[in-house]
Design an enzyme around this catalytic site. Structure first.
Site, mmCIF file in Angstrom:
data_model
loop_
_atom_site.group_PDB
_atom_site.id
_atom_site.type_symbol
_atom_site.label_atom_id
_atom_site.label_comp_id
_atom_site.label_asym_id
_atom_site.label_seq_id
_atom_site.Cartn_x
_atom_site.Cartn_y
_atom_site.Cartn_z
ATOM 1 C CG MET A 28 -1.925 -1.180 1.142
ATOM 2 S SD MET A 28 -3.495 -0.878 1.934
ATOM 3 C CE MET A 28 -2.977 -0.608 3.614
ATOM 4 C CB ALA A 30 3.827 5.039 3.077
ATOM 5 C CG LEU A 31 7.053 1.411 -0.890
ATOM 6 C CD1 LEU A 31 7.738 1.087 -2.221
ATOM 7 C CD2 LEU A 31 6.177 0.247 -0.453
ATOM 8 N N GLY A 34 10.947 -2.686 5.554
ATOM 9 C CA GLY A 34 10.160 -3.923 5.622
ATOM 10 C C GLY A 34 9.712 -4.344 4.226
ATOM 11 C CG HIS A 35 6.831 -1.959 2.146
ATOM 12 N ND1 HIS A 35 6.789 -0.779 2.840
ATOM 13 C CD2 HIS A 35 5.586 -2.481 2.222
ATOM 14 C CE1 HIS A 35 5.562 -0.574 3.309
ATOM 15 N NE2 HIS A 35 4.810 -1.607 2.960
ATOM 16 C CG ASP A 148 0.713 -6.910 8.055
ATOM 17 O OD1 ASP A 148 0.015 -6.139 8.705
ATOM 18 O OD2 ASP A 148 1.741 -6.553 7.441
HETATM 19 P P1 AMP Z 1 1.457 -2.858 3.501
HETATM 20 O O1 AMP Z 1 2.013 -1.828 2.566
HETATM 21 O O2 AMP Z 1 1.468 -2.429 4.933
HETATM 22 O O3 AMP Z 1 0.138 -3.415 3.038
HETATM 23 O O4 AMP Z 1 2.465 -4.095 3.463
HETATM 24 C C1 AMP Z 1 2.805 -4.726 2.258
HETATM 25 C C2 AMP Z 1 3.570 -5.985 2.575
HETATM 26 O O5 AMP Z 1 4.746 -5.657 3.300
HETATM 27 C C3 AMP Z 1 2.761 -6.959 3.451
HETATM 28 O O6 AMP Z 1 3.021 -8.281 3.014
HETATM 29 C C4 AMP Z 1 3.338 -6.691 4.815
HETATM 30 O O7 AMP Z 1 3.215 -7.808 5.696
HETATM 31 C C5 AMP Z 1 4.788 -6.431 4.490
HETATM 32 N N1 AMP Z 1 5.417 -5.677 5.581
HETATM 33 C C6 AMP Z 1 4.974 -4.525 6.149
HETATM 34 N N2 AMP Z 1 5.775 -4.164 7.171
HETATM 35 C C7 AMP Z 1 6.738 -5.107 7.254
HETATM 36 C C8 AMP Z 1 7.845 -5.315 8.119
HETATM 37 N N3 AMP Z 1 8.135 -4.473 9.102
HETATM 38 N N4 AMP Z 1 8.631 -6.402 7.911
HETATM 39 C C9 AMP Z 1 8.349 -7.280 6.916
HETATM 40 N N5 AMP Z 1 7.317 -7.138 6.066
HETATM 41 C C10 AMP Z 1 6.515 -6.076 6.235
#
Ligand code: AMP
Length: 251
Positions: A28, A30-31, A34-35, A148
């Site tokens: 989503m 705002a990378l 983690g991403h 998540d």
């Molecule tokens: P999001 O943009 O929050 O929907 O996350 C996109 C993907 O990145 C999802 O599979 C999340 O589980 C993963 N993600 C988000 N934060 C982290 C993190 N701190 N460490 C590892 N993966 C992450």
């Protein structure tokens, strides 16, 4: 790096792809690191890596949370380019939901627990968008974060239930130096709450029981949605001010 906003352009590009395997990282935006760890895992395994950036409206149970969700496509593109991504797709909701969300994926058990118990409809939105994106991208491998954890489990179960031809790869949670799980929503924490936020990870890791972790968090000013032990994981969601944090650890 190709930057696409049109699903039709992606489909044209996809239809002539020969090189495999194809890796996919849905986000989503705002990378953060983690991403990028998911991108790195794909780059190690796949011939091509595609990332999608789409703030999925159907997974927000709270209008205010959706409206203030951070977005920074300029920084996202810069980071993805540097990380060696081949294609980034920025679809909009008119393209993803041309049916007006008449069709959705619903799981009727685990999605009602933990985060699902506090965020009605959230996992319908998540599973539906992931189903749509996987059908659109048709990757060999799709990467999701253990941060998540419930989402990861539900997506793995959906892919298995519907015989979807994709391998789901789970990636470890990336953390800040003080232990706070990286998250786009961390940007919303003010200085005081940012200093407190790492206590979530510490409480999950260091408490003997879920009840003890819950009490510690409440004492430290968190508004706790849940702390629960499930198989070999301890999972929690708690609010600091208006920011909802989630985390989980192996026990
Ligand atoms: P999001 O943009 O929050 O929907 O996350 C996109 C993907 O990145 C999802 O599979 C999340 O589980 C993963 N993600 C988000 N934060 C982290 C993190 N701190 N460490 C590892 N993966 C992450």
């Amino acid at each position: 790096m190709k930057v696409l906003t049109s699903i039709a352009d992606w489909q044209n590009y996809r239809s002539v792809l020969k090189e495999g395997p194809l890796g996919f990282v849905p986000t989503m935006g705002a990378l953060h690191e983690g991403h990028l760890s998911l991108v790195k895992a794909s780059r190690q395994q796949d011939a091509l890596t595609i990332v999608s950036v789409f703030i999925n409206p159907t997974q927000f149970d709270d209008k205010n949370d959706f409206e203030k969700y951070p977005a920074d496509s300029h920084s996202d593109i810069e980071q993805l380019e540097r990380a060696g991504v081949d294609v980034v797709l920025f679809p909009d909701k008119e393209q993803i939901y041309k049916d007006d969300y008449r069709f959705k994926v619903t799981e009727s058990d685990f999605s009602r627990q933990l985060c699902g118990a506090h965020r009605p409809g959230h996992f319908d939105g998540v599973l539906t968008v992931v189903m749509r994106l996987l059908n659109l991208v048709r990757p060999d491998n799709a990467y999701f974060g253990e941060k998540d954890y419930q989402q990861l489990q539900l997506i793995s179960d959906m892919v298995s239930a519907f015989f979807m031809p994709v391998n789901i790869v789970a990636c470890a949670t990336m953390r800040e130096a003080d232990g706070l799980a990286m998250s786009s929503r961390n940007k919303h924490l003010d200085v005081g709450n940012r200093a407190k936020a790492a206590a979530l990870f510490a409480a999950l890791k260091n408490s003997g029981t879920a009840a003890e972790a819950r009490q510690t968090l409440a004492e430290q000013g968190f508004d706790v949605d849940y702390v629960e032990d499930l198989a070999n994981r301890r999972l929690a969601a708690a609010r600091l001010g208006s920011t909802r944090l989630i985390d989980n650890v192996e026990i």
